[in-house]
Design a protein around this motif. Structure first.
Motif: not given
Length: 168
Positions: A49-55, A118-126, A138-145
């Motif tokens: 989780e990064y900046d309110g979405g997924l990486v 695991y879920h990992v909530k993060t911060e920093g610069e990629i 990817v915004p959470f609501d647009r993620a596909r599995y």
């Protein structure tokens, strides 16, 4: 039958035997006693989780357009939660802002791995390391599995957050 044809200790041809309910490669030399158990390898995976979405990231060895979770092998005597935070730090340059939370474990039969997700909530610069070619936000609501191992972990985490992801 075993991936090994010969005993790695004494070079005797391995024989197929059922041990513990599973077919194993067994050394016929009783003095050697080698058994190829072929147990799955533990691998950690991160729903980042990064900046309110997924990486999601693409490994340099994968075809263009193939993105997945951050994964890595568990080192000897390493705690899985510490390992997943380490992998996120090494591969993306991001820091966990709270302890990783367990999503679950998933068999990945094609690679004979056990995925510990695991879920990992993060911060920093990629900043990608040499293992990764590119990343995608990817915004959470647009993620596909995808319907195997790490994709199922992503699905389960998204559902736990109130989303209804669709399969790719």
């Amino acid at each position: 039958m075993s991936a090994y044809q010969f005993c790695p200790r004494c070079a005797s041809p391995l024989q197929s035997r059922v041990l513990g309910g599973f077919e194993r490669g067994v050394c016929p030399d009783a003095a050697c006693g080698f058994v190829f158990w072929d147990n799955p390898t533990p691998v950690v995976a991160a729903v980042v989780e990064y900046d309110g979405g997924l990486v999601l990231a693409r490994n340099v060895q994968w075809r263009p357009g193939a993105f997945a979770l951050i994964t890595g092998f568990l080192e000897k005597n390493e705690d899985p939660a510490e390992a997943v935070a380490r992998e996120v730090r090494e591969e993306l340059g991001l820091q966990a802002v709270q302890p990783p939370t367990l999503i679950g474990h998933y068999p990945f039969e094609r690679m004979n791995q056990l995925i510990i997700a695991y879920h990992v909530k993060t911060e920093g610069e990629i900043v990608l390391n040499e293992e990764l070619a590119e990343w995608r936000y990817v915004p959470f609501d647009r993620a596909r599995y995808w319907p195997v191992a790490t994709g199922l972990a992503l699905r389960d985490w998204l559902r736990s957050q109130g989303y209804d992801p669709q399969e790719t």
